[in-house]
Design a protein around this motif. Structure first.
Motif, mmCIF file in Angstrom:
data_model
loop_
_atom_site.group_PDB
_atom_site.id
_atom_site.type_symbol
_atom_site.label_atom_id
_atom_site.label_comp_id
_atom_site.label_asym_id
_atom_site.label_seq_id
_atom_site.Cartn_x
_atom_site.Cartn_y
_atom_site.Cartn_z
ATOM 1 N N ALA A 259 1.218 -0.791 -0.096
ATOM 2 C CA ALA A 259 0.163 -0.002 0.013
ATOM 3 C C ALA A 259 1.020 1.468 -0.128
ATOM 4 N N TRP A 260 0.616 2.774 -1.038
ATOM 5 C CA TRP A 260 1.423 3.302 -1.349
ATOM 6 C C TRP A 260 0.907 4.225 0.123
ATOM 7 N N HIS A 261 2.544 5.112 0.409
ATOM 8 C CA HIS A 261 1.480 6.212 1.888
ATOM 9 C C HIS A 261 2.988 7.266 1.662
ATOM 10 N N PRO A 262 2.680 7.342 -0.241
ATOM 11 C CA PRO A 262 3.000 9.020 -0.469
ATOM 12 C C PRO A 262 3.903 10.207 0.772
ATOM 13 N N LYS A 263 4.244 10.633 0.948
ATOM 14 C CA LYS A 263 4.070 12.045 1.825
ATOM 15 C C LYS A 263 4.184 13.268 0.631
ATOM 16 N N VAL A 264 3.060 13.669 0.750
ATOM 17 C CA VAL A 264 2.426 15.102 -0.494
ATOM 18 C C VAL A 264 2.812 16.186 -0.398
ATOM 19 N N LEU A 265 3.910 16.932 -1.510
ATOM 20 C CA LEU A 265 5.099 17.708 -1.077
ATOM 21 C C LEU A 265 4.181 18.813 -2.311
ATOM 22 N N ARG B 219 5.862 21.322 -4.601
ATOM 23 C CA ARG B 219 6.928 21.703 -5.677
ATOM 24 C C ARG B 219 8.100 22.645 -4.951
ATOM 25 N N GLU B 220 7.809 22.927 -4.421
ATOM 26 C CA GLU B 220 8.823 23.841 -4.059
ATOM 27 C C GLU B 220 9.701 23.268 -2.532
ATOM 28 N N GLU B 221 8.609 22.400 -1.853
ATOM 29 C CA GLU B 221 8.980 21.551 -0.771
ATOM 30 C C GLU B 221 10.259 20.843 -1.058
ATOM 31 N N ALA B 222 9.580 19.792 -2.535
ATOM 32 C CA ALA B 222 10.335 18.607 -3.142
ATOM 33 C C ALA B 222 11.451 19.557 -3.690
ATOM 34 N N GLU B 223 11.951 20.645 -3.965
ATOM 35 C CA GLU B 223 13.287 21.036 -4.700
ATOM 36 C C GLU B 223 14.359 21.357 -3.315
ATOM 37 N N THR B 224 13.729 21.578 -2.076
ATOM 38 C CA THR B 224 14.399 21.004 -1.268
ATOM 39 C C THR B 224 14.792 19.951 -1.071
ATOM 40 N N LEU B 225 14.816 18.967 -1.485
ATOM 41 C CA LEU B 225 15.337 17.499 -1.251
ATOM 42 C C LEU B 225 16.618 17.162 -1.122
ATOM 43 N N PRO B 226 17.194 16.399 -0.337
ATOM 44 C CA PRO B 226 18.974 16.271 -1.221
ATOM 45 C C PRO B 226 18.534 15.650 -2.615
ATOM 46 N N GLU B 227 19.841 15.619 -3.862
ATOM 47 C CA GLU B 227 19.506 14.972 -4.736
ATOM 48 C C GLU B 227 19.192 13.757 -5.189
ATOM 49 N N LEU C 135 10.582 10.715 -6.573
ATOM 50 C CA LEU C 135 9.212 12.380 -6.412
ATOM 51 C C LEU C 135 8.643 11.187 -8.193
ATOM 52 N N TYR C 136 7.301 12.020 -7.667
ATOM 53 C CA TYR C 136 6.102 11.462 -8.663
ATOM 54 C C TYR C 136 5.314 12.945 -9.122
ATOM 55 N N PRO C 137 5.164 13.108 -9.904
ATOM 56 C CA PRO C 137 4.559 14.051 -10.068
ATOM 57 C C PRO C 137 3.012 14.310 -9.973
ATOM 58 N N ASP C 138 1.978 14.916 -9.437
ATOM 59 C CA ASP C 138 0.254 14.623 -8.860
ATOM 60 C C ASP C 138 -0.234 15.793 -9.688
ATOM 61 N N GLY C 139 -0.372 16.552 -10.622
ATOM 62 C CA GLY C 139 -0.949 17.788 -10.519
ATOM 63 C C GLY C 139 0.157 19.032 -10.170
ATOM 64 N N MET D 200 4.022 16.953 -5.026
ATOM 65 C CA MET D 200 4.866 15.869 -5.533
ATOM 66 C C MET D 200 4.652 14.884 -4.928
ATOM 67 N N LEU D 201 4.378 13.561 -5.158
ATOM 68 C CA LEU D 201 4.127 12.417 -3.966
ATOM 69 C C LEU D 201 6.058 12.064 -3.593
ATOM 70 N N TYR D 202 5.632 12.274 -2.533
ATOM 71 C CA TYR D 202 7.728 11.136 -2.166
ATOM 72 C C TYR D 202 7.461 10.134 -1.796
ATOM 73 N N MET D 203 7.867 9.742 -2.390
ATOM 74 C CA MET D 203 7.493 7.948 -2.169
ATOM 75 C C MET D 203 8.501 7.448 -0.876
ATOM 76 N N GLN D 204 7.542 6.986 -0.496
ATOM 77 C CA GLN D 204 8.601 6.253 1.070
ATOM 78 C C GLN D 204 9.137 4.404 0.813
ATOM 79 N N PRO D 205 9.386 4.279 1.825
ATOM 80 C CA PRO D 205 10.136 2.844 2.147
ATOM 81 C C PRO D 205 8.764 1.978 2.126
#
Length: 84
Positions: free
Chosen positions: A34-40, A42-50, A56-60, A63-68
């Motif tokens: 079951a997916w439980h991504p964090k919803v970020l 685009r500005e928050e996503a850009e601050t993540l380390p490379e 990350l997956y776009p959703d409108g 951005m969906l930040y996939m978790q283990p």
């Protein structure tokens, strides 16, 4: 990585660093992950380390930040599992 799901385990993969590997037979229509991504934003996503931006997956406009462990599901052009 410890996971309570006994259907799979995270292991090193020659395809993409890490991947999910079945540890038992999986029946048709059985839910594997079951997916439980964090919803970020685009500005928050850009601050993540490379390296983390790979998960990350776009959703409108979000951005969906996939978790283990779901972040380790490898893409396939001929998948035998599907997102529903």
């Amino acid at each position: 990585m410890a996971d309570e799901n006994k259907m799979f385990e995270v292991r090193n993969s020659n395809i993409s660093g890490k991947g999910l590997f079945a540890t038992s037979l999986i029946k048709a229509n059985e839910v594997v992950v079951a997916w439980h991504p964090k919803v970020l934003t685009r500005e928050e996503a850009e601050t993540l380390p490379e390296p983390e931006q790979h998960y990350l997956y776009p959703d409108g406009d979000k951005m969906l930040y996939m978790q283990p462990p779901e972040r380790y599901m490898n893409h396939s052009c001929e998948p035998n599992t599907h997102v529903i």
